[in-house]
Design a protein around this motif. Sequence first.
Motif, mmCIF file in Angstrom:
data_model
loop_
_atom_site.group_PDB
_atom_site.id
_atom_site.type_symbol
_atom_site.label_atom_id
_atom_site.label_comp_id
_atom_site.label_asym_id
_atom_site.label_seq_id
_atom_site.Cartn_x
_atom_site.Cartn_y
_atom_site.Cartn_z
ATOM 1 N N ARG A 40 0.845 -1.216 0.000
ATOM 2 C CA ARG A 40 0.000 0.000 0.000
ATOM 3 C C ARG A 40 0.877 1.262 0.000
ATOM 4 N NH1 ARG A 40 -4.408 2.757 -1.057
ATOM 5 N NH2 ARG A 40 -5.065 4.164 0.584
ATOM 6 N N MET A 41 1.990 1.224 0.732
ATOM 7 C CA MET A 41 2.905 2.378 0.708
ATOM 8 C C MET A 41 3.355 2.645 -0.722
ATOM 9 S SD MET A 41 5.301 1.678 4.068
ATOM 10 C CE MET A 41 6.530 2.959 3.787
ATOM 11 N N ARG A 71 10.546 3.817 -2.728
ATOM 12 C CA ARG A 71 10.803 4.472 -4.026
ATOM 13 C C ARG A 71 12.148 4.039 -4.592
ATOM 14 N NH1 ARG A 71 9.039 9.884 -1.854
ATOM 15 N NH2 ARG A 71 6.813 9.957 -2.241
ATOM 16 N N ALA A 72 13.161 4.008 -3.740
ATOM 17 C CA ALA A 72 14.499 3.632 -4.209
ATOM 18 C C ALA A 72 14.485 2.193 -4.726
ATOM 19 C CB ALA A 72 15.513 3.793 -3.080
ATOM 20 N N ALA A 73 13.778 1.315 -4.002
ATOM 21 C CA ALA A 73 13.693 -0.086 -4.428
ATOM 22 C C ALA A 73 13.037 -0.164 -5.800
ATOM 23 C CB ALA A 73 12.896 -0.894 -3.404
ATOM 24 N N ALA A 74 11.925 0.555 -5.961
ATOM 25 C CA ALA A 74 11.204 0.531 -7.239
ATOM 26 C C ALA A 74 12.115 1.014 -8.366
ATOM 27 C CB ALA A 74 9.948 1.394 -7.146
ATOM 28 N N ILE A 133 10.322 -4.304 -1.557
ATOM 29 C CA ILE A 133 10.676 -4.670 -0.179
ATOM 30 C C ILE A 133 9.611 -5.605 0.389
ATOM 31 C CG2 ILE A 133 11.146 -3.791 2.138
ATOM 32 C CD1 ILE A 133 11.857 -1.088 0.779
ATOM 33 N N LYS A 134 10.061 -6.704 0.954
ATOM 34 C CA LYS A 134 9.163 -7.664 1.604
ATOM 35 C C LYS A 134 9.713 -8.006 2.980
ATOM 36 C CE LYS A 134 6.547 -8.000 -1.900
ATOM 37 N NZ LYS A 134 5.185 -7.474 -1.802
ATOM 38 N N LEU A 135 8.826 -8.241 3.944
ATOM 39 C CA LEU A 135 9.292 -8.853 5.196
ATOM 40 C C LEU A 135 9.440 -10.335 4.862
ATOM 41 C CD1 LEU A 135 9.989 -8.692 8.208
ATOM 42 C CD2 LEU A 135 7.622 -9.320 8.674
ATOM 43 N N LEU A 136 10.679 -10.760 4.688
ATOM 44 C CA LEU A 136 10.927 -12.087 4.120
ATOM 45 C C LEU A 136 11.536 -13.025 5.160
ATOM 46 C CD1 LEU A 136 10.681 -13.286 1.190
ATOM 47 C CD2 LEU A 136 13.153 -13.024 1.059
ATOM 48 N N GLY A 137 10.926 -14.180 5.282
ATOM 49 C CA GLY A 137 11.494 -15.234 6.124
ATOM 50 C C GLY A 137 12.346 -16.140 5.249
ATOM 51 N N ALA A 148 11.247 -7.184 -8.499
ATOM 52 C CA ALA A 148 9.828 -6.803 -8.594
ATOM 53 C C ALA A 148 9.040 -7.784 -9.445
ATOM 54 C CB ALA A 148 9.721 -5.390 -9.160
ATOM 55 N N GLU A 149 9.700 -8.405 -10.430
ATOM 56 C CA GLU A 149 8.981 -9.310 -11.331
ATOM 57 C C GLU A 149 8.916 -10.743 -10.820
ATOM 58 O OE1 GLU A 149 7.227 -8.040 -13.625
ATOM 59 O OE2 GLU A 149 8.138 -6.094 -13.155
ATOM 60 N N SER A 150 9.577 -11.053 -9.706
ATOM 61 C CA SER A 150 9.567 -12.425 -9.172
ATOM 62 C C SER A 150 8.207 -12.715 -8.530
ATOM 63 C CB SER A 150 10.672 -12.579 -8.126
ATOM 64 O OG SER A 150 10.375 -11.766 -7.001
ATOM 65 N N PRO A 151 7.865 -14.003 -8.319
ATOM 66 C CA PRO A 151 6.593 -14.306 -7.643
ATOM 67 C C PRO A 151 6.471 -13.582 -6.303
ATOM 68 C CG PRO A 151 7.512 -16.310 -8.597
ATOM 69 C CD PRO A 151 8.549 -15.235 -8.782
ATOM 70 N N LEU A 152 7.552 -13.519 -5.527
ATOM 71 C CA LEU A 152 7.476 -12.812 -4.239
ATOM 72 C C LEU A 152 7.291 -11.312 -4.448
ATOM 73 C CD1 LEU A 152 10.214 -14.781 -2.272
ATOM 74 C CD2 LEU A 152 7.838 -14.487 -1.526
ATOM 75 N N GLY A 153 7.983 -10.782 -5.454
ATOM 76 C CA GLY A 153 7.879 -9.342 -5.742
ATOM 77 C C GLY A 153 6.481 -8.953 -6.198
ATOM 78 N N GLN A 154 5.792 -9.893 -6.820
ATOM 79 C CA GLN A 154 4.444 -9.621 -7.347
ATOM 80 C C GLN A 154 3.351 -9.758 -6.289
ATOM 81 O OE1 GLN A 154 3.359 -9.015 -10.818
ATOM 82 N NE2 GLN A 154 5.446 -8.247 -10.753
#
Length: 428
Positions: A170-171, A239-242, A248-252, A272-278
């Motif tokens: 959402r951010m 923004r920088a990540a994009a 950015i994900k809280l990733l385990g 961003a295009e990976s399954p996690l990024g999507q």
Amino acid sequence: MTSPLRLGIAGLGTVGTGLVRIVQSHGDLLAQRAGRPIEIVAVSARSRTRNRGVDISDYDWEDDPVALARRTDIDVVVELMGGENGPAKALTEAAMAAGKHVVTANKAMLAIHGQELAEAAEAHGVALRFEAAVAGGIPVIKTLTEGLAGNRITRVKGVMNGTCNYILTRMEDAALPYETVFEEANQLGYLEADPTLDVGGIDAAHKLTLISAIAFGVRPDFDAIALEGIERISIEDIRAAADLGLRIKLLGVAQMTGRGLEQSMTPCLVPAESPLGQLKGGTNMVVIEGDSIEQVILRGPGAGEGPTASAVMGDVMDIARGFRLSVFGQPASTLEAPISAKAMGSKPWYMRMGLLDKPGALAKVAEALGSAGVSINRMRQYGHQDTRAPVLIITHKTTRDAIDHAIALALKTGVVIGEPVVMAIEED
Ligand code: HSE
């Protein structure tokens, strides 16, 4: 038809109410599939009179959940009260001691007390099941313990807290700061009663603890997880990540390496295009890698009444069918103490820092990184903010120790304003 499976439900919040709804609406379907009816005999909750939108008048009421656990006319106790200690643990222990199976959604209790509860379940010859504790409606526990039992699991990673994923996506989508979206999530009822459980990464780390136990045959050890929440992620980072084609994900991440078991629950950057990024909103995703399957990706609702009650019901159905399984997929006595890797393996890192806008400042930071053996891959400097120059550095693969050393040296130069933001980049 054989004798019914008789349930006692402790806790009639969102999930408990959802379970009552499934039992009431799918009675015939459940009985056909299990070969026996599933019946709710008794319930216990904080309020007897609260309107939950389901009729509980046919069930016996118990004020004391432990008394519910000891009833002789119940086969399975469903623990949906939550909390790592207190009534939930007392109820679980009492139920198992009384020879009853337990189904729970309580990740905190199992992440902290999983070993002793698994031993107690085995000693009393009962099932202790917890599909609903990990990633809501996604059958990740069944997938690991059953479907993938023939694999040596090499790595499990994923997004396991829908609230954090909602806040981060959402951010980005609405270009809103963390504080505004946090408040929005609060208004929408997405946050746990103690929001630190969500945004501090604790809830997700509880889940990763349980996944690791099954995937790697280790005792649940919550304290072994390197933990960091999303509270410091700013709209500048999003923004920088994009800008870099990342999200950015809280990733385990839990992976067995030659150095031992690496376990972390931290904000990371993924393509961003990976399954996690999507992955958007409150959805969860768990990526499992094993020697025979290579990779399996599970995606679905990580919370909410229907999905979580569905996971509870799946466990109840297994018990009704007579299917028994060790709590963490192998006898509790054979679970090993995890040997934690002392240091994480090498990966690329993202660093964002504000520098004093004066000659030589950037050179001093570059010098600090070089002295720590950290090699810069990419670097950007964004528009100046007053006297501060925001700088973004992507490193070549290196260790967290080297990054920490580099930052300590950079801070000593006196040109860095505030605390740098650091995140690992998980590329594959
Ligand atoms: N608060 C959790 C989440 C749900 O947002 O995913 C239960 O673990």
